[in-house]
Design an enzyme around this catalytic site. Sequence first.
Site, PDB file in Angstrom:
ATOM      1  N   ARG A   1     -25.408  -1.649   6.818  1.00  0.00           N
ATOM      2  CA  ARG A   1     -24.999  -3.044   6.534  1.00  0.00           C
ATOM      3  C   ARG A   1     -25.450  -3.987   7.650  1.00  0.00           C
ATOM      4  NH1 ARG A   1     -20.303  -4.986   3.358  1.00  0.00           N
ATOM      5  NH2 ARG A   1     -21.221  -3.803   1.650  1.00  0.00           N
TER       6      ARG A   1
ATOM      7  N   GLU B   1     -19.538  -5.226   9.892  1.00  0.00           N
ATOM      8  CA  GLU B   1     -20.528  -4.459  10.647  1.00  0.00           C
ATOM      9  C   GLU B   1     -21.597  -5.355  11.263  1.00  0.00           C
ATOM     10  OE1 GLU B   1     -19.356  -3.627   7.674  1.00  0.00           O
ATOM     11  OE2 GLU B   1     -18.444  -1.657   7.987  1.00  0.00           O
TER      12      GLU B   1
ATOM     13  N   LYS C   1       0.865  -1.187   0.000  1.00  0.00           N
ATOM     14  CA  LYS C   1       0.000   0.000   0.000  1.00  0.00           C
ATOM     15  C   LYS C   1       0.905   1.242   0.000  1.00  0.00           C
ATOM     16  CE  LYS C   1      -4.393   1.449   1.944  1.00  0.00           C
ATOM     17  NZ  LYS C   1      -5.493   1.134   2.882  1.00  0.00           N
TER      18      LYS C   1
HETATM   19  C1  LIG Z   1     -18.934  -1.829   4.477  1.00  0.00           C
HETATM   20  C2  LIG Z   1     -17.732  -0.908   4.584  1.00  0.00           C
HETATM   21  N1  LIG Z   1     -17.137  -0.748   5.796  1.00  0.00           N
HETATM   22  C3  LIG Z   1     -16.085   0.072   5.923  1.00  0.00           C
HETATM   23  C4  LIG Z   1     -15.598   0.755   4.846  1.00  0.00           C
HETATM   24  C5  LIG Z   1     -14.456   1.729   5.030  1.00  0.00           C
HETATM   25  N2  LIG Z   1     -13.247   1.297   4.290  1.00  0.00           N
HETATM   26  C6  LIG Z   1     -12.939   1.785   3.119  1.00  0.00           C
HETATM   27  S1  LIG Z   1     -11.519   1.152   2.509  1.00  0.00           S
HETATM   28  C7  LIG Z   1     -11.317   0.180   3.882  1.00  0.00           C
HETATM   29  C8  LIG Z   1     -10.152  -0.737   4.007  1.00  0.00           C
HETATM   30  C9  LIG Z   1     -10.121  -1.649   2.823  1.00  0.00           C
HETATM   31  O1  LIG Z   1      -8.981  -2.475   2.940  1.00  0.00           O
HETATM   32  P1  LIG Z   1      -8.573  -3.334   1.665  1.00  0.00           P
HETATM   33  O2  LIG Z   1      -9.790  -3.982   1.116  1.00  0.00           O
HETATM   34  O3  LIG Z   1      -7.480  -4.196   2.090  1.00  0.00           O
HETATM   35  O4  LIG Z   1      -8.113  -2.263   0.590  1.00  0.00           O
HETATM   36  P2  LIG Z   1      -6.756  -1.389   0.597  1.00  0.00           P
HETATM   37  O5  LIG Z   1      -7.154  -0.040   1.151  1.00  0.00           O
HETATM   38  O6  LIG Z   1      -5.764  -2.107   1.425  1.00  0.00           O
HETATM   39  O7  LIG Z   1      -6.355  -1.314  -0.847  1.00  0.00           O
HETATM   40  C10 LIG Z   1     -12.356   0.381   4.768  1.00  0.00           C
HETATM   41  C11 LIG Z   1     -12.477  -0.281   6.087  1.00  0.00           C
HETATM   42  C12 LIG Z   1     -16.246   0.563   3.609  1.00  0.00           C
HETATM   43  N3  LIG Z   1     -15.847   1.231   2.501  1.00  0.00           N
HETATM   44  N4  LIG Z   1     -17.293  -0.273   3.511  1.00  0.00           N
END
Ligand SMILES: Cc1ncc(C[n+]2csc(CCOP(=O)(O)OP(=O)(O)O)c2C)c(N)n1
Length: 618
Positions: free
Chosen positions: A394, A366, A280
């Site tokens: 959710r 969630e 990342k």
């Molecule tokens: C249902 C939901 N919960 C929380 C989020 C907030 N959120 C956005 S990106 C993220 C982390 C995602 O991690 P990953 O899938 O590993 O993607 P990366 O940022 O590492 O590329 C979160 C928790 C969301 N978008 N949707």
Amino acid sequence: MSAYPLLETIDSPATVRALDGRQLAQLATELRAFLLESVSRTGGHLSSNLGTVELTVALHHVYNTPHDRIVWDVGHQTYAHKVLTGRREGMATLRQYKGVSGFPRRCESEYDTFGTAHSSTSISAALGMAVAAKALGQRRHSIAVIGDGAMTAGMAFEALNNAGVEDADLLVILNDNDMSISPPVGALNKYLTRLLSGQTYNAARRAGAKVLELAPSLREFAKRAEEHVKGMITPGTLFEEFGFHYYGPIDGHDLDALIPTLENLRELPGPKFLHVITKKGYGYKLAEADPILYHGVGKFDHVAGIQTGKGGGKLTYTQVFGDWLCDMAARCDKLMAVTPAMREGSGMVRFAEEYPKRYFDVGIAEQHALTFAAGMACEGVKPVVAIYSTFLQRAYDQLIHDVCLQNLPVMMALDRAGLVGADGATHHGAFDLSYLLCLPNIVVMTPSDENECRQMLYTAYLHEGPSAVRYPRGSGPGVVPQQDMTAIEIGRGELRRAGEGDAALLAFGAMLTPALAVADEFDASVANMRFAKPLDEALVLELASKHRLIVTLEENALIGGAGSEVERVIHNAGLSCRVLRIGLPDRFVDHGDPSLLYAEVGLDAAGVRAQVAAALQR
Ligand SMILES: Cc1ncc(C[n+]2csc(CCOP(=O)(O)OP(=O)(O)O)c2C)c(N)n1
Ligand SMILES: CC(=O)[C@@H](O)[C@H](O)COP(=O)(O)O
Ligand SMILES: [Mg+2]
């Protein structure tokens, strides 16, 4: 001489498909530099986008997009995808009013095959597309790109479970950068780490590398052979148990690995799972070193980097919550705090450090978060679930079935209630009043300023049943929170201005500010309603008996919102005064600067003034 000579020739993936290996590498270099410069000017999601440049280039090179469908999970990592699909110029308007969205949107481009932003939907959607293609007799590849964080949600496994028995042409690519927003949590992360460090796999890689050193001419052959070797030697994986053919892990920044692997997988039938390892923030040292800080950024100088530690700035509601949480934990050892993967966004970093045994990041889960908290509440501890309004959507059945129906003392701190701005329609907390007020047993509070937020959090904490305090993204009117915590009488609103004019303005939460701003010119009474449930019906009826126009103001959908409840109380009392409800319209509100959005929907002072004046004319 342009800084992006090759990138500027790319207006569609068809051009990417014509590039050779050297040009693709050059394209990735230019694309990463462009993204860094562009996002530093507009703000947005950065580290996740820097980490998916090569994967995006390889996918659009190997697959015939948009005929082949790519579904990006969360979709916050699609800036490279947007640049390669004709939106390079548009990136200057990223997340701005009427500009390019920060997430994939079907209405924005044919290459945005599915609208995402709430995580963990990509496998379900891509499977749906794959099954449809099969049923229609269409030769079409469907690909889901999902991060390791998004992989922690139950919905992702619901989809894997189904996909494994559907003999559809589906490729799931796990973009494993060992990060969510915060560091990843849970057993899945440990499992993925084991896969990556698998002795068998690494021993074979070392042996393979040795051979290559001796006979570099074998490199091309070995690259292709290695992909198959991996499939054989990596021990049976969780994903294979779900019916997928698992491949990987491979280096998600190495086009020489990505492209032949994707070309091979493209020709294989059935459900396939490719595990890619990325970093990342890749390629920008400051983001590599702190992917959390560079996850979501404002405008910044990308040469100097984000300057942290500069204090000042108005207190945000999130900070009010974070401070209250630590103060309350110091007073009560029964407090347990739960977050579904939003430690930083919910203001819980200090609590996590000071109370690690009472802090629970359950991952992007969630539904689990709510019922996990309900289980805690059965045993006499007091769970506080910090969750964005939009993400609580959710877990709605868990809220109804596991919390409210059993009348359990679960407290929800609902951040990002109302319009959030740049993230747009997928992230506005536009509906929580509508979806909460219909639930029996719940208390719903709407603080109008930072101090009231703190006092309401305390009130909710003491309440022996389900409760929610909903507050907006960012800062409030600037009322400094009192250190002392005093409970507010449940269901009690307050009259903030007694007017003699025809109108009374009944404000919920942050809407008290515009209500007070216009009250004088109408000599209107103004009530700070404080509770959306239970409503202060006596206050409503008192004002309805004195004024011929009752105006309700809420930053929530009008349908089913607090104003609907006020209107019901007045109607049931048989009073003849008219009711004007001001709130969000029955449509999704797009992204943009909040001030522009408030003006668009009439929730700013000018909008309130105009609507009240027009109603008084009628
Ligand atoms: C249902 C939901 N919960 C929380 C989020 C907030 N959120 C956005 S990106 C993220 C982390 C995602 O991690 P990953 O899938 O590993 O993607 P990366 O940022 O590492 O590329 C979160 C928790 C969301 N978008 N949707
Ligand atoms: C992509 C995603 O869902 C999160 O990163 C979200 O954008 C965070 O929102 P805030 O910036 O309001 O914390
Ligand atoms: Mg990740």
